[in-house]
Structure formats: structure tokens, C-alpha cells
Design an enzyme around this catalytic site. Structure first.
Site, PDB file in Angstrom:
ATOM      1  N   LYS A  53      20.219   3.727  43.260  1.00 34.85           N
ATOM      2  CA  LYS A  53      21.420   2.891  43.178  1.00 34.85           C
ATOM      3  C   LYS A  53      22.376   3.206  44.331  1.00 34.85           C
ATOM      4  O   LYS A  53      22.961   2.308  44.939  1.00 34.85           O
ATOM      5  CB  LYS A  53      22.122   3.101  41.825  1.00 34.85           C
ATOM      6  CG  LYS A  53      21.382   2.409  40.694  1.00 34.85           C
ATOM      7  CD  LYS A  53      21.806   2.872  39.322  1.00 34.85           C
ATOM      8  CE  LYS A  53      20.843   2.293  38.278  1.00 34.85           C
ATOM      9  NZ  LYS A  53      21.058   2.774  36.929  1.00 34.85           N
ATOM     10  N   GLN A  97      24.398   6.039  33.595  1.00 36.50           N
ATOM     11  CA  GLN A  97      22.944   6.116  33.539  1.00 36.50           C
ATOM     12  C   GLN A  97      22.498   6.531  32.142  1.00 36.50           C
ATOM     13  O   GLN A  97      22.938   7.548  31.607  1.00 36.50           O
ATOM     14  CB  GLN A  97      22.446   7.121  34.595  1.00 36.50           C
ATOM     15  CG  GLN A  97      20.947   7.176  34.737  1.00 36.50           C
ATOM     16  CD  GLN A  97      20.354   5.843  35.205  1.00 36.50           C
ATOM     17  OE1 GLN A  97      20.861   5.204  36.122  1.00 36.50           O
ATOM     18  NE2 GLN A  97      19.279   5.428  34.563  1.00 36.50           N
ATOM     19  N   ASP A 120      26.319  -3.307  34.580  1.00 41.09           N
ATOM     20  CA  ASP A 120      25.011  -3.259  33.907  1.00 41.09           C
ATOM     21  C   ASP A 120      24.892  -4.377  32.868  1.00 41.09           C
ATOM     22  O   ASP A 120      23.793  -4.666  32.387  1.00 41.09           O
ATOM     23  CB  ASP A 120      24.828  -1.916  33.186  1.00 41.09           C
ATOM     24  CG  ASP A 120      23.826  -1.010  33.889  1.00 41.09           C
ATOM     25  OD1 ASP A 120      22.995  -1.537  34.644  1.00 41.09           O
ATOM     26  OD2 ASP A 120      23.880   0.216  33.662  1.00 41.09           O
TER      27      ASP A 120
END
Ligand code: NAP
Length: 263
Positions: A53, A97, A120
Site C-alpha cells: 500500500k 490493516q 477501505d
């Protein structure tokens, strides 16, 4: 014979488009877009995902911060970090995460992220927007990436029968919503589903998001089906998907290889 869907090439194109768009926005607003990635503990797979990322941010010119927190951090301490990032003007997107350690309530943590920074697309508000087709929210990246593949390869979805194997919150369920909105008729299967092969054999579009190496075989797929393999499995040190690529390649009209092209 199957035509390979080249996800790597498509991602390259998307990177270039984002970079161009970002350069323009940066000039206008006088700063780069900023992403904060929070990682808790030492999970090896998570370390790789976070690294990728950050590399992606570098590629398109985003500012990024990685916040590494110890495995034994309390839920309240983590929530406090998120609140600070919500207020931080340099940060436009926040990724936590997953998975988080067992003592932390993942949903509570995700819902603490400002929905406008939940890139996300896991915040309850963004999931609600996706459910009703409100395009002002963020979409979860894997299902969104799959929809981009359909578009890039001109794969018509309206009127098609789709079978998704796997009902996770990050892949199976959100993808089902996006396919429904595109006019497909969708079945979502799980580990308890009866007669999976029969269902697959009738599908125009098959998406495997299971995590079982080569679960789906040539006999499960009808001629000219489109097959999207989301699975990432490691067998004897090698990556493979949830579908048996060698058996299915000849039958499918389109198929995604695992690992992707150029790897
Ligand atoms: P997950 O949360 O573990 O869910 C797996 C799903 O598969 C569950 O719904 C499970 O059913 C179902 N399942 C398990 N065994 C089955 C069987 N024999 N027949 C039918 N269904 C079965 O997985 P996930 O997070 O969605 O990830 C799935 C796979 O995709 C993994 O290999 C993961 O590494 C990969 N992945 C790839 C990407 C990417 O960008 N390519 C992104 C995310 C995930 P139950 O619900 O009944 O348990």
C-alpha cells in the site's frame, strides 16, 4: 479457449490515471493526498500488504504514514489514534490493516474512522451506501477491482447468472451487491452449500473467493463462462488460486490467472 484477464496491466493503467488526476488536484489544492495505514502486531501477511500500500502511494505521489502499534495495544488506545487521524488535515484516507488481535473489536475500530476517510469502504455507513447504490461512498477494493476488470474487458453483466463462492464481508458479500446492481442474477455460496458443482455448471460468471487451493475444477464450469479467481493460496512454496487454471483455461471465455500475469 480462455482469454486471460491481465489484472497487472489493468492496475498499471489505473495507477497512471490516478497519478494524472492527483497531479492536477495537487496543483489546485497545494498539497498531496495523504494516506495513513495502521498496522497492529507482527502478522507476516499484513506486513506485506501494508508495504504494498505504501509503495502504491509512492507510485502515484501520495503522502503516506505507517503507524505501527504493538500487539498488546488496548482498544481505547487504538480508537484514540484513529480519532487523531480523523482530525489530521494532511490525512485524507485511513486504512486499518485487518485482522486485528482478538481482544480488539474490529467493527468498533472500523466505525471509529470518519466515513469520509474510510477508503477501505468497510465503515457501516459506506456499506449502507453500497447496498442502495449511492455512489458517494467508498467501495471495498477487491470487489471494486473485479468490477473494473469486467468493464475493461467489455464483459456484459446484465441478464447473466453469477455464482460467487465465499460470503466474506470483504469480497463475497460486497461483490454480490455490485453484481446485483449491474443487473446480474447472483447466488452466493459458502461452506455449507449443497450441490456447489451443479450451481457452478449453470453460471455465466463464476467468482471464487474461498481460500481452498484448486477447489473449482474443469467439470464445474460451463463452456465460455467468465472465471474470476480471487483466491491466494500457498502450496509447496508456490502461489495458486481457488480454481484449477489448467483444467478451466480451455473452457472459459475469460479467466484471471493466479499469480497474475508478469509476476
Ligand atoms: P474468508 O473470510 O476466509 O471466507 C471464505 C469463504 O469461503 C467463506 O464464506 C466460507 O464459507 C467459504 N468456503 C470455505 N470453504 C468452502 C467450500 N469448500 N465450498 C464453498 N465455500 C467455502 O475469505 P476471504 O477473506 O473472502 O478470502 C478468500 C480468498 O481470497 C483467500 O484466499 C484470500 O487470501 C483471497 N483474497 C484475495 C484478495 C485479492 O485481492 N486477490 C483479496 C482478499 C482476499 P463459510 O462462510 O460457510 O465459512
Amino acid at each position: 479457449m480462455g482469454k486471460i484477464i491481465d489484472g497487472k496491466a489493468l492496475s498499471q493503467k489505473i495507477f497512471e490515471d490516478i497519478k494524472k488526476e492527483h497531479d492536477k488536484i495537487k496543483e489546485k489544492v497545494g498539497r498531496s493526498a495523504g494516506l495513513a495505514v495502521i498496522i497492529v502486531g507482527e502478522n507476516a501477511a499484513s506486513q506485506v500488504y501494508v508495504r504494498n500500500k505504501i509503495r502504491a502511494c509512492e507510485k502515484v505521489g501520495f503522502y503516506s504514514e505507517t503507524i505501527r502499534l504493538p500487539e498488546d495495544i488496548t482498544q481505547e488506545e487504538l480508537l484514540c489514534k484513529i480519532r487523531k487521524l480523523n482530525e489530521n488535515k494532511k490525512i485524507d484516507g485511513i486504512l486499518v490493516q485487518l485482522p486485528l488481535p482478538k481482544h480488539i473489536d474490529e467493527l468498533k475500530v472500523i466505525n471509529e474512522i470518519a466515513s469520509s476517510k474510510d477508503v477501505d469502504g468497510f465503515h457501516t455507513e459506506n456499506i449502507g451506501k453500497m447496498m442502495i447504490g449511492d455512489k458517494t461512498g467508498f467501495l471495498p477494493c477487491t470487489p471494486y477491482g473485479i468490477m473494473q476488470m469486467f468493464e475493461e474487458y467489455g464483459i456484459e453483466l446484465s441478464g447473466k447468472d453469477a455464482v460467487i463462492v465465499g460470503r466474506s464481508n470483504i469480497v463475497g458479500k460486497p461483490l454480490a451487491l455490485l453484481l446485483i446492481q449491474s443487473g446480474a442474477t447472483v447466488q452466493v455460496c459458502n461452506s455449507k452449500t449443497k450441490n456447489l458443482s451443479e450451481k457452478l455448471q449453470k453460471a455465466d460468471i463464476v467468482v471464487a473467493a474461498v481460500g481452498v487451493p484448486k477447489l473449482i475444477k474443469g467439470r464445474d464450469i460451463k463452456e465460455n463462462a467468465v472465471v474470476i479467481d480471487v483466491g491466494i493460496n500457498r502450496v509447496d512454496g508456490k502461489l495458486c488460486g481457488d480454481v484449477d487454471f489448467d483444467e478451466i483455461f480451455e473452457k472459459a471465455s475469460f479467466i484471471t490467472p493466479v499469480p497474475g500475469e508478469n509476476l
